[in-house]
Design an enzyme around this catalytic site. Structure first.
Site, PDB file in Angstrom:
ATOM      1  N   ASP A  89       2.340   1.793   3.362  1.00 15.95           N
ATOM      2  CA  ASP A  89       3.250   0.798   3.954  1.00 15.95           C
ATOM      3  C   ASP A  89       4.684   1.234   3.655  1.00 15.95           C
ATOM      4  OD1 ASP A  89       0.993  -0.791   4.323  1.00 15.95           O
ATOM      5  OD2 ASP A  89       1.416  -2.063   2.584  1.00 15.95           O
ATOM      6  N   ASP A 111      -7.280 -14.110   8.596  1.00 12.12           N
ATOM      7  CA  ASP A 111      -6.021 -13.956   7.846  1.00 12.12           C
ATOM      8  C   ASP A 111      -4.952 -14.978   8.218  1.00 12.12           C
ATOM      9  OD1 ASP A 111      -6.703 -11.910   6.131  1.00 12.12           O
ATOM     10  OD2 ASP A 111      -6.017 -10.318   7.477  1.00 12.12           O
ATOM     11  N   HIS A 116       0.876  -1.173   0.000  1.00 10.85           N
ATOM     12  CA  HIS A 116       0.000   0.000   0.000  1.00 10.85           C
ATOM     13  C   HIS A 116       0.914   1.225   0.000  1.00 10.85           C
ATOM     14  CE1 HIS A 116      -2.490  -2.925   2.350  1.00 10.85           C
ATOM     15  NE2 HIS A 116      -3.503  -2.385   1.725  1.00 10.85           N
ATOM     16  N   ASP A 160     -12.297 -11.498  10.286  1.00  7.17           N
ATOM     17  CA  ASP A 160     -11.205 -11.680   9.323  1.00  7.17           C
ATOM     18  C   ASP A 160      -9.967 -12.226  10.045  1.00  7.17           C
ATOM     19  OD1 ASP A 160      -9.692 -11.426   7.070  1.00  7.17           O
ATOM     20  OD2 ASP A 160      -9.516  -9.254   7.175  1.00  7.17           O
ATOM     21  N   ASP A 180      -5.947 -13.265  -3.564  1.00  5.69           N
ATOM     22  CA  ASP A 180      -5.442 -13.181  -2.191  1.00  5.69           C
ATOM     23  C   ASP A 180      -5.710 -14.508  -1.491  1.00  5.69           C
ATOM     24  OD1 ASP A 180      -4.575 -10.620  -2.504  1.00  5.69           O
ATOM     25  OD2 ASP A 180      -5.939  -9.710  -1.044  1.00  5.69           O
ATOM     26  N   LYS A 238     -15.221  -7.627   0.134  1.00  4.04           N
ATOM     27  CA  LYS A 238     -15.235  -8.153   1.503  1.00  4.04           C
ATOM     28  C   LYS A 238     -16.601  -7.813   2.088  1.00  4.04           C
ATOM     29  CE  LYS A 238     -12.440  -8.074   5.740  1.00  4.04           C
ATOM     30  NZ  LYS A 238     -11.285  -7.478   6.434  1.00  4.04           N
TER      31      LYS A 238
HETATM   32  C1  GCO Z   1      -8.148  -6.820   4.408  1.00  2.00           C
HETATM   33  C2  GCO Z   1      -7.837  -6.811   2.944  1.00  2.00           C
HETATM   34  C3  GCO Z   1      -6.576  -6.076   2.600  1.00  2.00           C
HETATM   35  C4  GCO Z   1      -6.413  -5.845   1.122  1.00  2.00           C
HETATM   36  C5  GCO Z   1      -5.310  -4.907   0.856  1.00  2.00           C
HETATM   37  C6  GCO Z   1      -4.886  -4.872  -0.582  1.00  2.00           C
HETATM   38  O1  GCO Z   1      -8.985  -7.634   4.798  1.00  2.00           O
HETATM   39  O2  GCO Z   1      -7.599  -6.032   5.169  1.00  2.00           O
HETATM   40  O3  GCO Z   1      -7.753  -8.128   2.501  1.00  2.00           O
HETATM   41  O4  GCO Z   1      -5.477  -6.771   3.119  1.00  2.00           O
HETATM   42  O5  GCO Z   1      -6.202  -7.043   0.451  1.00  2.00           O
HETATM   43  O6  GCO Z   1      -5.695  -3.647   1.262  1.00  2.00           O
HETATM   44  O7  GCO Z   1      -5.666  -4.052  -1.277  1.00  2.00           O
HETATM   45 MN    MN Z   2      -6.919  -8.961   0.750  1.00  3.63          MN
HETATM   46 MN    MN Z   3      -8.559  -9.583   3.961  1.00  5.97          MN
END
Ligand code: GCO
Ligand code: MN
Ligand code: MN
Length: 389
Positions: free
Chosen positions: A59, A259, A56, A257, A247, A185
């Site tokens: 970042d 991850d 980003h 979320d 992703d 999302k």
């Molecule tokens: C999340 C998203 C982000 C995006 C990222 C790339 O749930 O926070 O997945 O990680 O993928 O902003 O655009």
């Molecule tokens: Mn993502």
């Molecule tokens: Mn995500």
């Protein structure tokens, strides 16, 4: 570990600066790891064998950096890329972190916020192009509402569309050659995020001025949060020629979320996904948008990153075995066998065909009596995945 599951550049494994760079902050707890600089993150990714690094804008370059600071950061980052051989396939804009975006970016009720968001994206596109990125992701984390009293969803869609139309023209005007990838999302951080699924994004893309420039970036965890089948979303995107990026991560269904490391939780889903990407010949990045558990130090972060890639490669090998497994393949052939009795009705519509079909005497109960052997098939897949085939 030295075996055949080692990452190579041709596997196109990428990580975001924000993924391995995550310091493990969550809504309930403080960071557990010290922040790494972008240069340190690039070296960490080089060490574990990744192909590329995505970022980003903020970042890499803090939102309030001076032009001099930004130039120095960019110079050091490029130097780290040269030293490690990593590439930057994708860039994206943070349109969610700063307080100005508390009510959205492109869909904010405040025209100044919407216009600032455009400026921020254009600046990020410039830097991304300089770093060689060809895919530009849009994840609208704040594009939504907690209360529908605040915003008409039609205004949300209209504003989102206007922003993307403007940016597509800008992409053309500057000759950047980006492909835009929209990431859906369902919620988090907003109560409801607009265009909550990959399917919704695909429908929306068709309403843009330059639909050919815009595709999707489906994320496994996001579709799972909505209780959906990720493979089916990816297949639909592929079918539409819109799978520009992906992703990969993991998570339990219908939770926040999480991850997690790719393949940590849902083996079968992950296996069929990898099999799909490999079978169709998807050429894009395999981007791991996940982070290490909060329990880990930076050695654990490396274990996390290596694990994402290793599991992908194990599933890839399992997919190869699936495709070569005589018993599985003959079962599939049997299931799909066609005795030709319907050939007269295949292909394009003609009135004659339709009339003949209307009269055809189907033996419903005979057809329905046939067992399809999916139990046996699925158990063969289970045996294969568990390593006893
Ligand atoms: C999340 C998203 C982000 C995006 C990222 C790339 O749930 O926070 O997945 O990680 O993928 O902003 O655009
Ligand atoms: Mn993502
Ligand atoms: Mn995500």
């Amino acid at each position: 570990m030295t075996d055949s599951f080692q990452p190579k550049p041709e596997h196109k494994f990428t990580f975001g600066l924000w993924t391995v760079g995550s310091i493990g902050r969550d809504p309930f707890g403080e960071p557990v790891r010290k922040p790494l600089s972008p240069v340190e993150i690039v070296h960490l990714l080089g060490e574990v064998g990744a192909y590329g690094v995505n970022y980003h804008d903020n970042d890499l370059i803090p939102i309030d950096a001076t032009p001099q600071e930004a130039a120095k950061i960019l110079k050091d980052f490029k130097q780290a890329l040269r030293e490690t051989g990593l590439v930057v396939p994708m860039a994206t804009t943070n349109l969610f972190g700063d307080p100005i975006f508390k009510d959205g970016a492109f869909t904010s009720n405040d025209a100044r916020v919407r216009t600032y968001a455009l400026q921020k994206v254009m600046r990020c596109m410039e830097t991304g192009a300089e770093l060689g990125a060809k895919v530009f992701v849009f994840w609208g984390g704040r594009e939504g509402v907690e209360t529908d009293a605040a915003k008409n969803p039609l205004d949300g869609l209209k504003r989102f569309r206007e922003a993307l139309n403007f940016l597509c023209e800008y992409n053309l005007h500057q000759g950047y050659g980006y492909r835009f990838a929209l990431e859906a999302k369902p919620n988090e951080p907003r109560g409801d995020i607009y265009l909550p699924t990959t399917g919704a994004m695909l429908g929306f893309i068709a309403t843009l001025d330059h639909p050919e420039m815009v595709g999707v970036n489906p994320e496994m965890a996001h579709e799972h949060m909505a209780g959906l089948n990720f493979l089916h979303a990816v297949a639909q995107a592929w079918d539409a020629g819109k799978l520009f990026h992906i992703d990969l991560n993991d998570q339990n269904y219908v939770r926040f979320d999480q991850d997690w490391r790719f393949g940590m939780q849902n083996w079968k889903q992950s296996f069929f996904l990898v099999k799909f990407l490999e079978d169709v010949g998807y050429q894009g990045s395999r981007h791991f948008d996940a982070h290490a558990l909060r329990t880990e130090d930076y050695e654990g972060v490396k274990d996390f990153a290596r694990g994402c890639m290793r599991t992908y490669l194990i599933f890839k090998e399992k997919a190869r075995q699936f495709n070569q497994d005589k018993e599985i393949q003959s079962l599939l052939a049997e299931i799909n066998a066609d005795d030709g009795s319907m050939d007269a009705f295949k292909g394009k519509f003609t009135p004659e065909k339709a009339n003949a079909l209307k009269e055809y005497p189907f033996d419903r109960s005979a057809i329905a009596r046939r067992g399809l052997q999916y139990e046996r098939l699925d158990q063969l897949v289970t045996d294969l995945m568990m390593g006893i085939r």
